[in-house]
Design a protein around this motif. Structure first.
Motif, mmCIF file in Angstrom:
data_model
loop_
_atom_site.group_PDB
_atom_site.id
_atom_site.type_symbol
_atom_site.label_atom_id
_atom_site.label_comp_id
_atom_site.label_asym_id
_atom_site.label_seq_id
_atom_site.Cartn_x
_atom_site.Cartn_y
_atom_site.Cartn_z
ATOM 1 N N ILE A 73 7.881 99.012 6.486
ATOM 2 C CA ILE A 73 7.081 99.713 7.493
ATOM 3 C C ILE A 73 8.024 100.627 8.257
ATOM 4 C CG2 ILE A 73 5.603 99.498 9.515
ATOM 5 C CD1 ILE A 73 5.956 96.614 7.124
ATOM 6 N N GLU A 74 7.788 101.916 8.145
ATOM 7 C CA GLU A 74 8.704 102.909 8.694
ATOM 8 C C GLU A 74 8.594 102.993 10.214
ATOM 9 O OE1 GLU A 74 10.911 104.454 6.975
ATOM 10 O OE2 GLU A 74 10.221 103.969 4.927
ATOM 11 N N ALA A 75 9.707 103.357 10.835
ATOM 12 C CA ALA A 75 9.706 103.615 12.271
ATOM 13 C C ALA A 75 8.654 104.669 12.601
ATOM 14 C CB ALA A 75 11.088 104.085 12.711
ATOM 15 N N GLY A 76 7.950 104.463 13.694
ATOM 16 C CA GLY A 76 6.890 105.386 14.093
ATOM 17 C C GLY A 76 5.516 104.976 13.617
ATOM 18 N N THR A 77 5.443 104.067 12.632
ATOM 19 C CA THR A 77 4.152 103.568 12.174
ATOM 20 C C THR A 77 3.491 102.782 13.297
ATOM 21 O OG1 THR A 77 4.997 103.385 9.929
ATOM 22 C CG2 THR A 77 2.980 102.173 10.445
ATOM 23 N N ARG A 78 2.216 103.004 13.527
ATOM 24 C CA ARG A 78 1.498 102.281 14.577
ATOM 25 C C ARG A 78 1.130 100.900 14.058
ATOM 26 N NH1 ARG A 78 0.053 105.425 18.822
ATOM 27 N NH2 ARG A 78 -1.681 104.079 19.419
ATOM 28 N N VAL A 79 1.606 99.877 14.747
ATOM 29 C CA VAL A 79 1.384 98.491 14.339
ATOM 30 C C VAL A 79 0.681 97.747 15.469
ATOM 31 C CG1 VAL A 79 3.362 98.437 12.768
ATOM 32 C CG2 VAL A 79 3.685 97.840 15.192
ATOM 33 N N GLN A 80 0.073 96.609 15.122
ATOM 34 C CA GLN A 80 -0.645 95.840 16.118
ATOM 35 C C GLN A 80 0.316 95.060 17.011
ATOM 36 O OE1 GLN A 80 -4.094 94.111 13.496
ATOM 37 N NE2 GLN A 80 -4.650 93.962 15.654
ATOM 38 N N VAL A 81 0.021 95.060 18.303
ATOM 39 C CA VAL A 81 0.783 94.270 19.267
ATOM 40 C C VAL A 81 -0.187 93.341 19.987
ATOM 41 C CG1 VAL A 81 2.588 95.992 19.540
ATOM 42 C CG2 VAL A 81 0.598 96.061 21.048
ATOM 43 N N HIS A 82 0.311 92.173 20.347
ATOM 44 C CA HIS A 82 -0.535 91.130 20.928
ATOM 45 C C HIS A 82 0.215 90.452 22.063
ATOM 46 C CE1 HIS A 82 -2.404 91.258 16.804
ATOM 47 N NE2 HIS A 82 -1.141 91.353 16.458
#
Length: 409
Positions: free
Chosen positions: A387-396
């Motif tokens: 998963i590349e830097a800058g990819t939007r990922v889920q945070v919880h």
């Protein structure tokens, strides 16, 4: 082995609010509303002064700078306002206004004259410094939706419209069974090969933070009869959920799956494509409550509880699915393809006010210190290995009831 999202769907199948109870507002902080709240009152309930000053009638002389007004009476908060033919009344903040009052001039905007009159220093605008009836809340307004968590601000609103008690969701009742003969309570001397029980205190706190109630806790070692007796004791207390820690993998001492089969429990799944937490087991006991067997490593326990158990607790509280939050990843991450990965870390705000999800370097499931220093969970999809830097990922957040926290750059 099934995927993470399918596992959650199987756990949530048929899940609904456990019930409701009415509690006084003073005991409602942190509870979840069990129904919509509609106001039966207007707020404010009457036109009132927003500042200490002089209220002027709308049918008197023009309220221009330099005009003089004879003050007829003084109205305090809580007084019944006079309905007379006067054109000016001295009022205090919150005082109910006469029907004819059209504006309030603050004290600093008047000059007192020796004959009970006042002179305006500036023009007075119509409607200034008046809180109109229903300006905040009108009768019939929807105030709070079912499933809302009650904090101090919500309790202020409910009290303001006259509510003394409120219907809230019943807290799900949970039992925790800690397996492993090597596990001893904190504060006790460690025998050779022993470890302190880190997961039970964690689960006790996490259960409360998730809106549930821990009603039973037992350490059962690796003894099946003791394990079965502990389940029976939990069932006698009317639990909705039994959690165990450890003994769910495929080793010779992993007895929980066979022990549940001996009770005719209906298995929902055993093993899911998630890391950490892969060996997790879920079943429905013959008597009705749900059973979730969490892996024994501390971070596996924490991930299993947060991402499998908490969605179930949320459904039992009558709440909607969690709002999805996504932020750009601060650095490239690599993981095993095919596994839904859950990592701990931080949200950091850069100098320009942009938030980024930062994965902590140490992610081993036995390591307690890095997790204790984290502020969020970050989940990465199963399909990708990189998963590349800058990819939007889920945070919880650490709990479904608390949003993710962030740290300054």
């Amino acid at each position: 082995m099934i995927g993470y999202h399918e596992a959650v769907a199987r756990l949530l199948e048929g899940a609904a609010r456990c019930g409701e109870e009415r509690v006084a507002l003073g005991r409602a902080a942190g509870r979840i509303l069990a129904g919509d709240i509609v106001s039966t009152l207007a707020l404010p309930a009457f036109d009132n002064a927003a500042m200490d000053g002089v209220a002027l009638a709308g049918d008197g002389p023009a309220a221009r700078a330099g005009s003089c007004w004879e003050v007829a009476s003084w109205i305090a908060a809580g007084d019944v306002p006079p309905q007379d033919d006067a054109h000016a009344w001295e009022v205090m903040t919150g005082a109910a206004l006469p029907t004819r009052a059209a504006t309030v001039v603050p004290l600093e905007g008047i000059e007192r004259l020796p004959d009970a009159r006042v002179r305006l220093r500036d023009d007075a605008s119509p409607g200034a410094h008046i809180r109109r009836r229903g300006e905040d809340v009108r009768e019939g307004d929807a105030l709070l939706a079912s499933g809302t968590m009650l904090h101090a601000a919500q309790l202020m609103l409910l009290a303001g419209v006259g509510q003394s008690e409120v219907a809230v969701a019943r807290r799900p009742r949970v039992a925790v069974l800690a397996t492993g003969r090597e596990v001893v309570a904190s504060g006790q001397a460690l025998p050779p090969g022993g470890i302190h029980d880190a997961t039970s205190p964690y689960l006790a706190a996490a259960i409360a933070a998730a809106g549930a109630e821990l009603v039973h806790h037992a350490r059962v070692g690796d003894d099946v009869p003791t394990f079965q007796s502990a389940i029976d004791a939990a069932l006698a207390l009317g639990v909705d959920l039994v959690l165990s820690t450890g003994a769910v993998s495929k080793g010779c001492h992993d007895f929980v799956p066979a022990a549940l089969a001996a009770r005719d429990a209906e298995r929902r799944f055993h093993g899911l494509a998630m890391r950490p937490g892969k060996p997790l087991l879920a079943a429905r006991l013959r008597e009705g409550p749900v059973f979730v067997g969490l892996p024994g490593n501390p971070l596996s326990t924490a991930v299993g509880f947060r991402f499998l158990v908490e969605p179930l607790l949320r459904a039992w509280l009558g709440m909607p699915l969690e709002t999805e939050r996504r932020l750009p990843l601060s650095a490239t991450c690599e993981k095993r393809a095919g596994l839904h990965a859950v990592l701990h870390g931080h949200l950091r705000c850069d100098g320009e006010g942009r938030l980024h999800a930062c994965v902590a370097e140490a992610q081993a499931s036995f390591r307690l210190l890095p997790f204790a220093q984290s502020s969020v969970w970050i989940s990465l999809p199963a399909d990708a290995a990189r998963i590349e830097a800058g990819t939007r990922v889920q945070v919880h957040g650490h709990s479904h009831l608390h949003p993710p926290g962030w740290l300054p750059a």
